[in-house]
Motif scaffolding. Structure first.
Motif, PDB file in Angstrom:
ATOM      1  N   LEU A  94      13.580  46.830   2.698  1.00 48.53           N
ATOM      2  CA  LEU A  94      14.983  46.914   3.082  1.00 48.53           C
ATOM      3  C   LEU A  94      15.807  47.483   1.938  1.00 48.53           C
ATOM      4  CD1 LEU A  94      16.186  46.104   5.778  1.00 48.53           C
ATOM      5  CD2 LEU A  94      17.024  44.014   4.697  1.00 48.53           C
ATOM      6  N   VAL A  95      15.547  46.956   0.752  1.00 48.28           N
ATOM      7  CA  VAL A  95      16.279  47.438  -0.423  1.00 48.28           C
ATOM      8  C   VAL A  95      15.961  48.912  -0.668  1.00 48.28           C
ATOM      9  CG1 VAL A  95      16.465  47.224  -2.923  1.00 48.28           C
ATOM     10  CG2 VAL A  95      16.467  45.183  -1.484  1.00 48.28           C
ATOM     11  N   PHE A  96      14.704  49.250  -0.503  1.00 45.14           N
ATOM     12  CA  PHE A  96      14.312  50.643  -0.730  1.00 45.14           C
ATOM     13  C   PHE A  96      15.034  51.574   0.243  1.00 45.14           C
ATOM     14  CE2 PHE A  96      11.434  54.041   0.783  1.00 45.14           C
ATOM     15  CZ  PHE A  96      11.474  54.841  -0.338  1.00 45.14           C
ATOM     16  N   HIS A  97      15.027  51.153   1.533  1.00 43.66           N
ATOM     17  CA  HIS A  97      15.685  52.006   2.510  1.00 43.66           C
ATOM     18  C   HIS A  97      17.184  52.069   2.270  1.00 43.66           C
ATOM     19  CE1 HIS A  97      11.895  51.444   4.880  1.00 43.66           C
ATOM     20  NE2 HIS A  97      12.115  52.737   5.015  1.00 43.66           N
ATOM     21  N   ALA A  98      17.744  50.940   1.877  1.00 44.86           N
ATOM     22  CA  ALA A  98      19.184  50.952   1.574  1.00 44.86           C
ATOM     23  C   ALA A  98      19.468  51.882   0.409  1.00 44.86           C
ATOM     24  CB  ALA A  98      19.664  49.534   1.261  1.00 44.86           C
ATOM     25  N   ALA A  99      18.597  51.825  -0.599  1.00 43.68           N
ATOM     26  CA  ALA A  99      18.790  52.714  -1.752  1.00 43.68           C
ATOM     27  C   ALA A  99      18.672  54.170  -1.328  1.00 43.68           C
ATOM     28  CB  ALA A  99      17.763  52.384  -2.830  1.00 43.68           C
ATOM     29  N   VAL A 100      17.667  54.430  -0.481  1.00 41.66           N
ATOM     30  CA  VAL A 100      17.502  55.799   0.014  1.00 41.66           C
ATOM     31  C   VAL A 100      18.737  56.233   0.787  1.00 41.66           C
ATOM     32  CG1 VAL A 100      16.209  57.242   1.648  1.00 41.66           C
ATOM     33  CG2 VAL A 100      15.001  55.745   0.059  1.00 41.66           C
ATOM     34  N   LEU A 101      19.258  55.267   1.577  1.00 43.30           N
ATOM     35  CA  LEU A 101      20.459  55.560   2.363  1.00 43.30           C
ATOM     36  C   LEU A 101      21.632  55.909   1.456  1.00 43.30           C
ATOM     37  CD1 LEU A 101      20.912  55.520   5.410  1.00 43.30           C
ATOM     38  CD2 LEU A 101      21.954  53.277   5.135  1.00 43.30           C
ATOM     39  N   VAL A 102      21.781  55.108   0.403  1.00 44.80           N
ATOM     40  CA  VAL A 102      22.889  55.351  -0.526  1.00 44.80           C
ATOM     41  C   VAL A 102      22.714  56.703  -1.220  1.00 44.80           C
ATOM     42  CG1 VAL A 102      23.938  54.558  -2.675  1.00 44.80           C
ATOM     43  CG2 VAL A 102      23.408  52.923  -0.871  1.00 44.80           C
ATOM     44  N   VAL A 103      21.481  56.947  -1.667  1.00 44.91           N
ATOM     45  CA  VAL A 103      21.235  58.216  -2.362  1.00 44.91           C
ATOM     46  C   VAL A 103      21.482  59.404  -1.420  1.00 44.91           C
ATOM     47  CG1 VAL A 103      19.449  59.653  -3.415  1.00 44.91           C
ATOM     48  CG2 VAL A 103      19.629  57.235  -4.008  1.00 44.91           C
ATOM     49  N   LEU A 104      20.964  59.261  -0.196  1.00 41.61           N
ATOM     50  CA  LEU A 104      21.165  60.334   0.774  1.00 41.61           C
ATOM     51  C   LEU A 104      22.643  60.525   1.076  1.00 41.61           C
ATOM     52  CD1 LEU A 104      18.332  59.978   3.412  1.00 41.61           C
ATOM     53  CD2 LEU A 104      18.816  61.935   1.990  1.00 41.61           C
ATOM     54  N   GLY A 105      23.326  59.392   1.253  1.00 38.68           N
ATOM     55  CA  GLY A 105      24.763  59.474   1.530  1.00 38.68           C
ATOM     56  C   GLY A 105      25.488  60.188   0.402  1.00 38.68           C
ATOM     57  N   GLY A 106      25.148  59.803  -0.835  1.00 42.02           N
ATOM     58  CA  GLY A 106      25.779  60.461  -1.980  1.00 42.02           C
ATOM     59  C   GLY A 106      25.496  61.946  -2.005  1.00 42.02           C
ATOM     60  N   LEU A 107      24.224  62.282  -1.768  1.00 44.58           N
ATOM     61  CA  LEU A 107      23.858  63.707  -1.782  1.00 44.58           C
ATOM     62  C   LEU A 107      24.590  64.477  -0.688  1.00 44.58           C
ATOM     63  CD1 LEU A 107      20.009  63.464  -2.392  1.00 44.58           C
ATOM     64  CD2 LEU A 107      21.705  64.457  -3.926  1.00 44.58           C
ATOM     65  N   ILE A 108      24.665  63.847   0.492  1.00 41.00           N
ATOM     66  CA  ILE A 108      25.320  64.530   1.613  1.00 41.00           C
ATOM     67  C   ILE A 108      26.806  64.699   1.343  1.00 41.00           C
ATOM     68  CG2 ILE A 108      25.999  64.214   4.021  1.00 41.00           C
ATOM     69  CD1 ILE A 108      23.175  62.991   4.423  1.00 41.00           C
ATOM     70  N   VAL A 109      27.423  63.622   0.823  1.00 45.63           N
ATOM     71  CA  VAL A 109      28.851  63.725   0.515  1.00 45.63           C
ATOM     72  C   VAL A 109      29.073  64.819  -0.529  1.00 45.63           C
ATOM     73  CG1 VAL A 109      30.769  62.529  -0.595  1.00 45.63           C
ATOM     74  CG2 VAL A 109      29.438  61.385   1.167  1.00 45.63           C
ATOM     75  N   PHE A 110      28.205  64.839  -1.533  1.00 40.22           N
ATOM     76  CA  PHE A 110      28.322  65.864  -2.562  1.00 40.22           C
ATOM     77  C   PHE A 110      28.200  67.269  -1.951  1.00 40.22           C
ATOM     78  CE2 PHE A 110      26.002  68.669  -5.517  1.00 40.22           C
ATOM     79  CZ  PHE A 110      26.975  68.796  -6.489  1.00 40.22           C
ATOM     80  N   GLN A 111      27.189  67.411  -1.099  1.00 35.38           N
ATOM     81  CA  GLN A 111      26.962  68.726  -0.492  1.00 35.38           C
ATOM     82  C   GLN A 111      28.122  69.104   0.422  1.00 35.38           C
ATOM     83  OE1 GLN A 111      24.562  70.846  -0.978  1.00 35.38           O
ATOM     84  NE2 GLN A 111      22.881  69.758  -1.926  1.00 35.38           N
ATOM     85  N   LEU A 112      28.623  68.115   1.186  1.00 42.65           N
ATOM     86  CA  LEU A 112      29.717  68.410   2.110  1.00 42.65           C
ATOM     87  C   LEU A 112      30.983  68.783   1.352  1.00 42.65           C
ATOM     88  CD1 LEU A 112      29.222  65.705   4.881  1.00 42.65           C
ATOM     89  CD2 LEU A 112      28.827  68.150   5.047  1.00 42.65           C
ATOM     90  N   VAL A 113      31.255  68.019   0.273  1.00 40.65           N
ATOM     91  CA  VAL A 113      32.446  68.337  -0.529  1.00 40.65           C
ATOM     92  C   VAL A 113      32.317  69.749  -1.109  1.00 40.65           C
ATOM     93  CG1 VAL A 113      33.670  67.749  -2.657  1.00 40.65           C
ATOM     94  CG2 VAL A 113      33.051  65.949  -1.038  1.00 40.65           C
ATOM     95  N   ARG A 114      31.131  70.026  -1.634  1.00 39.37           N
ATOM     96  CA  ARG A 114      30.921  71.360  -2.213  1.00 39.37           C
ATOM     97  C   ARG A 114      31.072  72.441  -1.144  1.00 39.37           C
ATOM     98  NH1 ARG A 114      25.622  73.172  -5.592  1.00 39.37           N
ATOM     99  NH2 ARG A 114      24.689  73.261  -3.549  1.00 39.37           N
ATOM    100  N   MET A 115      30.543  72.124   0.042  1.00 40.89           N
ATOM    101  CA  MET A 115      30.634  73.095   1.127  1.00 40.89           C
ATOM    102  C   MET A 115      32.088  73.281   1.557  1.00 40.89           C
ATOM    103  SD  MET A 115      28.169  73.177   4.418  1.00 40.89           S
ATOM    104  CE  MET A 115      28.975  71.851   5.263  1.00 40.89           C
ATOM    105  N   ALA A 116      32.845  72.171   1.595  1.00 43.34           N
ATOM    106  CA  ALA A 116      34.259  72.269   1.976  1.00 43.34           C
ATOM    107  C   ALA A 116      35.027  73.097   0.955  1.00 43.34           C
ATOM    108  CB  ALA A 116      34.857  70.866   2.091  1.00 43.34           C
ATOM    109  N   ILE A 117      34.733  72.863  -0.307  1.00 49.49           N
ATOM    110  CA  ILE A 117      35.418  73.652  -1.355  1.00 49.49           C
ATOM    111  C   ILE A 117      35.070  75.121  -1.213  1.00 49.49           C
ATOM    112  CG2 ILE A 117      35.502  74.059  -3.837  1.00 49.49           C
ATOM    113  CD1 ILE A 117      35.117  71.049  -4.205  1.00 49.49           C
TER     114      ILE A 117
END
Lengths: 191, 736
Positions: free
Chosen positions: B50-73
């Motif tokens: 559960l912790v692993f998947h949550a961590a993966v979720l957080v990491v993925l979320g961060g990466l996606i937010v980063f990519q989306l922000v970069r894409m928006a810019i």
């Protein structure tokens, strides 16, 4: 045994991190604590324990779920960073409902003692008594000279990992189940 | 050379990350699948997973937010490819969301309905009945043993205390108890019997039990043991019959039949498990839903992230192409893109590189040609600018395209600044251009292929004769045709030609006419002398008048011939330093109050330097000019001639200026143009050679003579002579 306990502790900690947003309501706690010297190298830590179970645990107990409580006592020396543990004692007590004779079974894991109580109140009183006495033995003589520098710490926790997994998730997500209690500390020289 | 893709940039780090994530998720699923076979192991690993998947979720979320922000810019900045990336991500997201949503919906439905189907009321009821049956069976045994124990206690009342251990031992064997213990007051053990070969201390009943025991009402209960067996504990007592004797309590511990015990415990465990399972049904479904949601969230985020990476990877060559195209549009043909793919996009990039290479070569070739053309143009421009002939280029609409400096000079107009203007517009500002254009416009309009003509234009200083030649080039000048016009100012040439002709005429006249004049004159004088002696009266008078006329006319002809001779003879100057002021004073003195009707004034510059010239010729110059002025005002009373000298030092060089003005009627305009030509005179007695000789003398001294009329009301003609000097002004000179 120690490795398993460590793994459980890490599991608890990890899950606590996962559910950090949940503020658990206290189910059982140490209200007060004191100690007395039994002899030169043995301390008896006495805990005043409030054993009022939350409804979810009472419900779980009545439905066959075994509850496990753990009391810890430590003699510690404060350092600039962290603490040194000079002595530690742990007691574990299981409480379960025995449907065959409608009694509550109080099983003291530490000394493999089993008692039966006809009511939940009696059983919880017995659990409190079993957990409320912890002996810190074989203390070094220097402890007496450093009593002002040393602290005693005690806590009572419901062993979360001993609960069935769905109950862990459900209770943890709802936040109405305690998982741990902060350490209660008092100076060794107080009594 | 621009290279957009470096070696490390081309490495698919994102896909590597996706692969690692996929492997980790797969591993976790395998672990979860194996652990599910073992409940304890599953519970032990579940939190970690559960912790692993949550961590993966957080990491993925961060990466996606980063990519989306970069894409928006990038989208906001209009970075090439950002729009396409956004669309691809949206498509990927849609493709991922739809099936996942369907799976999620049916999984959720299955969990809710499927788990409920696991629980059956009949099963629960059967388990409860089984448990109750076990309870009843065991309760029957408990009550039976309680009765027996109570009876045993009654029997022990009659046995002396010393025989109690033996009796207790016998009773224990009879009832099959594990342990029988007789306890007196204060929990004092009176006697005990056990079936264990190992002697151990009997356990007296605890206080709870003692509080529940009543005489004739034994306390009994079923107890589980740590070893998984069941026992029955019975505690009985009786009221003491003998006064003063202590109350005794008999505790009997009886084993439950092992089969009975095992069956009952299994029933109880099954019941407990079922109750627990039923109780945990809700949390279990919630846990499953939570886990399912987590897995789906990870799947969605992984799909989104993968979509982002794949879209970026797909779009990157296109972005590079767009960027490269922009660079090419900005003129950077050295742009080269790295070919990293072997698919159609790679082919496209390769084609782009070929295109830019071809463009670069074409640009270089064009640049070389342009430079060559510029050089040719500059050369042509230089030739044109240094030509003494005027050159004009007009397009088909008679708009000026090219003009050289000579054209501007000849036509007295800044034609080079008036390029692209229509000639008729230029004519509005430049009178000579207007005259010139008017004279040749008919040929231009007709677009004659090749023509030449002599064009005469009039300026303030006289007329100009322009020899003009033109060619019509239909295919030049951006397809609109081109008139190439070349013209020369032939005025001076024609004048020199005319002067030379006149000189030749004068020389021949002097040679052919002067020779017979002397014999004629001598003959006439001889006739007069010989016949004058023999004739008298009227004949004598006729003879004298005739011979006098012949001699007079011969003299006149000699004068005329001498004048021609002077005009025609080659200059043989005797140069010396001449004080022009003094020369003027000497000459003017001869004309001072000559006839009382005219007056000659001088205004001399005291700083006038001496000139290197022929004093005699210069004297003749002054005579001719003053005489010309006086003769022009012969019919005017109060005629004034003013002679002025000045030293000037202007950009043309140091020179002296001699100005002779009169107050006469001025020069008729029709003569003004030809005033310095021989036989050009409006005076009845003039030879027409005075000013021609004057001009010749000035030109012999390297000077220039000009003539114009003064402004109306301010006098007659003005003759302006400029003669260059070699030395600066004289400081000490007497004023005139």
């Amino acid at each position: 045994m120690v490795a398993r306990a460590t793994a459980r502790a890490w599991s608890c900690a990890a899950f606590c991190l996962l559910l950090a947003w949940a503020v658990p309501a206290t189910a059982v706690e140490v209200r007060d604590a004191n100690h007395l010297w039994l002899d030169e190298d043995t301390l008896l830590v006495r805990l005043d324990i409030d054993m009022r179970l939350p409804a979810v645990l009472e419900d779980a107990l009545a439905n066959g779920v075994t509850l496990e409580f753990e009391a810890d006592a430590r003699l510690e020396r404060s350092r600039r960073v962290g603490r040194d543990t000079l002595a530690a004692e742990t007691r574990r007590v299981q409480l379960q409902y025995f449907a065959l004779n409608r009694y509550y079974v109080v099983n003291t894991v530490t000394d493999e003692r089993m008692d039966l109580k006809p009511t939940l109140g009696d059983a919880l009183d017995l659990v409190a008594r079993r957990l409320g006495r912890l002996r810190l033995a074989d203390l070094p003589p220097a402890v007496h000279a450093q009593s002002e520098e040393l602290e005693l710490a005690a806590r009572l926790v419901l062993v979360y990992s001993a609960l069935p997994l769905p109950l862990q998730l459900d209770a943890g997500l709802r936040g109405d189940l305690t998982t741990r209690q902060e350490w209660l500390r008092w100076p060794l020289g107080k009594y | 050379m621009t290279q957009y893709v470096s070696g490390l940039r081309g490495f698919p780090w994102g896909l590597l990350g996706i692969g690692l994530l996929f492997v980790l998720l797969l591993t976790s699923l395998v672990v979860m699948g194996n652990a599910a076979q073992d409940q304890a192991r599953f519970e032990q690993l579940f939190l970690w997973l559960l912790v692993f998947h949550a961590a993966v979720l957080v990491v993925l979320g961060g990466l996606i937010v980063f990519q989306l922000v970069r894409m928006a810019i990038q989208y906001r900045r209009g970075v090439p490819g950002s729009r396409l990336t956004l669309r691809l991500v949206a498509v990927f997201m849609l493709v991922a969301v739809l099936p996942v949503s369907v799976v999620y919906y049916f999984s959720f439905k299955f969990l809710n309905e499927g788990v409920d189907s696991w629980f059956d009321v009949r099963v629960e009821s059967a388990l409860e009945d089984a448990l109750e049956l076990s309870r009843s069976s065991l309760d029957l045994r408990v009550r039976q043993l309680a009765t027996e124990t109570q009876e045993l206690m009654a029997e022990l009342e009659g046995i002396p205390e010393g025989l109690v251990p033996l009796a207790l031992n016998d009773y224990r064997r009879q009832v099959g108890a594990q342990e029988l213990t007789l306890v007196g007051s204060n929990n004092r053990i009176i006697a005990s019997s056990t079936d264990s070969p190992i002697r151990r201390l009997p356990t007296p009943p605890d206080s709870d039990v003692l509080m529940r025991v009543r005489p004739e009402q034994p306390y009994s209960r079923l107890e589980p043991r740590a070893d998984g067996s069941l026992i029955i504990r019975v505690v009985a007592t009786t009221s003491s019959r003998r006064p003063g004797s202590e109350n005794r309590i008999l505790q009997g511990i009886y084993p439950v039949d092992p089969r009975m015990s095992a069956l009952s415990l299994r029933v109880q465990d099954a019941f407990a498990d079922y109750r627990e399972f039923a109780y945990l049904r809700g949390p279990m479904i919630q846990g499953f839903v939570f886990t399912l949601s987590l897995a789906l969230a990870i799947s969605l985020m992984a799909a989104l992230w993968a979509g982002l990476l794949v879209a970026r990877r797909m779009v990157r060559p296109i972005s590079d192409l767009v960027q490269g195209t922009r660079m090419v549009a900005q003129g950077d043909y050295s742009t080269r893109l790295a070919v990293q793919r072997a698919d159609e996009l790679g082919f496209l990039v390769q084609s782009f590189n070929t295109m830019t290479r071809t463009l670069n070569e074409a640009r270089d070739e064009a640049e070389r040609n342009r430079r060559l053309l510029d050089a040719e143009r500059a050369y042509l421009e230089s030739v044109l600018q240094h030509l003494r002939s005027g050159v004009l280029a007009l397009d088909g609409s008679l708009r000026l395209r090219t003009a050289n400096a000579a054209a501007s000079e000849i036509l007295e107009c800044d034609l080079q600044g008036g390029r692209t203007r229509v000639m008729s517009e230029l004519g509005a500002d430049c009178p000579l251009v207007a005259q010139f254009f008017e004279a040749i416009s008919d040929a231009l309009v007709r677009q004659e292929e090749e023509w030449s003509r002599q064009v005469v234009v009039f300026t303030r200083t006289g007329r100009k004769v322009l020899m003009t030649r033109a060619v019509w080039l239909p295919t030049s000048g951006s397809g609109r045709g081109l008139h190439a016009i070349v013209f020369d100012d032939m005025t001076e040439f024609l004048k020199a030609q005319r002067d030379a002709a006149w000189g030749e005429v004068a020389r021949r006249l002097a040679h052919e006419i002067k020779n017979p004049l002397t014999p004629i004159q001598l003959s006439a004088e001889r006739l007069s002398r010989r016949l004058g002696k023999v004739l008298e009266g009227a004949d004598r008078e006729v003879l004298d008048r005739a011979t006098g006329t012949i001699v007079q006319q011969v003299e006149a002809m000699k004068t005329l011939v001498n004048a021609f001779r002077d005009y025609a003879q080659a200059p043989q100057l005797e140069r010396a330093a001449v004080n022009l002021n003094q020369l003027i004073r000497d000459v003017c003195e001869l004309y001072r109050d000559q006839d009382g009707r005219s007056r000659v004034d001088v205004t001399l510059d005291p700083a006038l330097p001496p000139i290197h010239g022929d004093a005699g010729r210069l004297r003749q110059l002054l005579h001719n000019l003053i005489k010309n002025a006086l003769e022009a005002g012969a019919d005017t009373d109060g005629m004034e001639v003013h002679v002025v000298t000045a030293y000037l030092d202007d950009p043309a060089g140091p020179h002296i200026e001699l100005r002779v003005t009169d107050t006469g009627p001025g020069i008729k305009p029709e003569f003004l143009e030809r005033i310095f030509e021989p036989y050009t005179t409006d005076k009845p007695r003039g030879t027409g050679l005075g000013l021609a000789v004057a001009q010749k003398i000035v030109e012999e001294h390297g000077g220039l003579i000009e003539c114009h009329n003064a402004e109306p009301g301010r006098g007659g003609a003005v003759f302006r002579i400029r003669i260059p000097v070699e030395h600066g002004p004289v400081v000490h000179e007497e004023s005139a």
